[in-house]
Design a protein around this motif. Structure first.
Motif, PDB file in Angstrom:
ATOM      1  N   ALA A  26       0.827  -1.211   0.000  1.00 39.30           N
ATOM      2  CA  ALA A  26       0.000   0.000   0.000  1.00 39.30           C
ATOM      3  C   ALA A  26       0.859   1.258   0.000  1.00 39.30           C
ATOM      4  N   GLU A  27       1.878   1.291   0.850  1.00 41.60           N
ATOM      5  CA  GLU A  27       2.730   2.483   0.941  1.00 41.60           C
ATOM      6  C   GLU A  27       3.553   2.671  -0.329  1.00 41.60           C
ATOM      7  N   ASP A  28       4.094   1.569  -0.879  1.00 39.51           N
ATOM      8  CA  ASP A  28       4.899   1.678  -2.102  1.00 39.51           C
ATOM      9  C   ASP A  28       4.046   2.135  -3.282  1.00 39.51           C
ATOM     10  N   ALA A  29       2.839   1.598  -3.367  1.00 41.35           N
ATOM     11  CA  ALA A  29       1.958   1.982  -4.477  1.00 41.35           C
ATOM     12  C   ALA A  29       1.558   3.444  -4.370  1.00 41.35           C
ATOM     13  N   ARG A  57      -3.791   0.594  -9.367  1.00 45.42           N
ATOM     14  CA  ARG A  57      -3.252  -0.023 -10.580  1.00 45.42           C
ATOM     15  C   ARG A  57      -1.800  -0.452 -10.371  1.00 45.42           C
ATOM     16  N   ARG A  58      -0.998   0.418  -9.733  1.00 45.50           N
ATOM     17  CA  ARG A  58       0.406   0.086  -9.494  1.00 45.50           C
ATOM     18  C   ARG A  58       0.524  -1.145  -8.604  1.00 45.50           C
ATOM     19  N   ALA A  59      -0.330  -1.225  -7.585  1.00 48.48           N
ATOM     20  CA  ALA A  59      -0.279  -2.370  -6.677  1.00 48.48           C
ATOM     21  C   ALA A  59      -0.636  -3.660  -7.412  1.00 48.48           C
ATOM     22  N   GLN A  76      -9.859  -8.989 -10.294  1.00 46.00           N
ATOM     23  CA  GLN A  76     -10.002  -7.596  -9.854  1.00 46.00           C
ATOM     24  C   GLN A  76     -10.368  -6.714 -11.040  1.00 46.00           C
ATOM     25  N   PRO A  77     -11.441  -5.925 -10.953  1.00 48.17           N
ATOM     26  CA  PRO A  77     -11.792  -5.023 -12.057  1.00 48.17           C
ATOM     27  C   PRO A  77     -10.823  -3.866 -12.151  1.00 48.17           C
ATOM     28  N   GLU A  78     -10.443  -3.540 -13.368  1.00 48.64           N
ATOM     29  CA  GLU A  78      -9.564  -2.404 -13.589  1.00 48.64           C
ATOM     30  C   GLU A  78     -10.372  -1.113 -13.598  1.00 48.64           C
ATOM     31  N   ALA A  79      -9.750  -0.016 -13.106  1.00 51.23           N
ATOM     32  CA  ALA A  79     -10.380   1.300 -13.199  1.00 51.23           C
ATOM     33  C   ALA A  79      -9.950   1.913 -14.518  1.00 51.23           C
TER      34      ALA A  79
END
Length: 398
Positions: A26-29, A57-59, A76-79
């Motif tokens: 979470a923090e890295d993303a 998205r990055r995560a 997982q659905p993409e935004a």
């Protein structure tokens, strides 16, 4: 933009951590999303929403690259549309309190719980957390890293604990929010990486009191937050220097917030379960009696600090008690109380040197006061406090 991203951090990191069940991810993303946001050539309408979608998205990309949880990720659905960016999920504010309870799991050491929560949920920098706990920065980094590892190793669920477990975690949750408020309070200007921290603490304190209406200390914390925030407009002078509580213009205090604090403390005391938060609230409300043209009752404040010190024997409370003692009786009495503390342990603790400098100056011991002010300034205080301390030192003369 940098301030907006800093303000968004607690909401976004909490949401990502709850979604991916991985604090480091979470923090890295979020960090990667912030870098991308700062490179955007056009203004971002909603930085919080934008960073949430981008960080998510990055995560997901990071997990794919690591070939972990492939099936879960594939579902997982993409935004993909701007609609996802604009409609930032509203349940996210609740995720912060949920994650706060997770970080305060009893499997973690108490200080590690609080430090991890401050870093993850409140977004407080590790150097600030280290100063608050009177430890070196590398030590604090290690504590936070070990706490994250323990959460993974112990397979602690990223879920709000059942109500029966709330009471066991409440103390650490309250202390986390109190510490966060103290860190915000040290920065009188309210700028920089603590911007938005005090309002966030207030929001969480209000939510916590609603969530646990039979917990007196939850209302005690809410009272403390309300009264402290009532003084925000009086904390800086025209030159941007910090104004200490005793010298603040009470016309700038927020009477509505003070009254809200009084009501919260009344609610707490009605539950007949005394605790340190309620005592601390009583201290702040005693100071607030100045709005009714009443002088500060330092002897009453001293008695309250005596009670608080018995409940929570920490250096911070001992220092504040020494200041109250000096105002109730004499500067020499206050200095004697400070001399009883462990000066070696407090060598890098700015409030100790600042309090000692003030009492030495009041006692007419100018040379020693100047040295104490120099010691405080050497510890790199916030800009507003540095201006105040420099002015006090310069007022001593050559």
């Amino acid at each position: 933009m940098a301030d907006a991203l800093a303000a968004a951090r607690p909401r976004v990191v909490a949401a990502l951590a709850a979604h991916f069940r991985d604090l480091d991810l979470a923090e890295d993303a979020f960090a990667a999303a912030c870098e991308a946001a700062l490179r955007e050539p056009t203004p971002i309408r909603d930085p919080a929403a934008w960073t949430y979608v981008t960080a998510r998205r990055r995560a997901l990309d990071a997990r794919r690259k690591a070939e972990r949880e492939e099936r879960a990720i594939a579902s997982q659905p993409e935004a993909e549309t701007m609609g996802d960016v604009i409609t930032f999920p509203e349940p996210i504010p609740d995720e912060r309190l949920r994650l706060l309870f997770i970080c305060c799991h009893p499997a973690l050491a108490v200080e590690a719980r609080i430090a991890l929560a401050l870093r993850t949920i409140c977004g407080v920098s590790v150097p600030r957390i280290a100063r608050a706990f009177l430890v070196a920065e590398p030590t604090m980094y290690q504590r936070i890293t070990r706490a994250k590892a323990k959460i993974g190793a112990a397979k602690i669920l990223f879920e709000t604990p059942p109500p029966g477990e709330w009471a066991g975690r409440l103390g650490a949750v309250l202390e986390t929010l109190e510490t966060a408020l103290g860190i915000a309070y040290r920065n009188a200007s309210g700028a920089g990486d603590t911007a938005g921290l005090a309002p966030e603490v207030e929001r969480l304190a209000e939510f916590l009191a609603e969530l646990m209406p039979e917990e007196a200390e939850a209302f005690g914390l809410l009272a403390v937050v309300s009264v402290i925030r009532s003084r925000e407009n009086a904390r800086l002078d025209g030159d941007g220097a910090m104004v200490p509580l005793s010298q603040q213009d009470i016309a700038k205090w927020d009477a509505v917030r003070i009254e809200a604090g009084r009501r919260a403390l009344d609610r707490a005391t009605a539950l007949r379960t005394p605790g340190p938060m309620q005592v601390l609230a009583a201290i702040h409300l005693t100071h607030a009696m100045r709005v009714h043209d009443r002088p500060t009752d330092w002897r009453a404040i001293l008695r309250l600090y005596d009670a608080l010190l018995a409940m929570r024997p920490t250096p911070v409370i001992a220092i504040n008690r020494a200041v109250a003692l000096s105002r109730a009786y004499s500067s020499e009495d206050g200095l004697a109380a400070l001399d009883e503390l462990d000066a070696d342990r407090l060598a890098d603790f700015l409030p100790f040197h600042a309090a000692r400098a003030d009492l030495l100056a009041r006692a007419g011991r100018g040379e020693q006061a100047r040295a104490a002010y120099d010691a405080a300034l050497a510890l790199e205080p916030e800009a507003a406090e540095a201006r105040f301390l420099s002015a006090q030192r310069d007022a001593l003369g050559a």
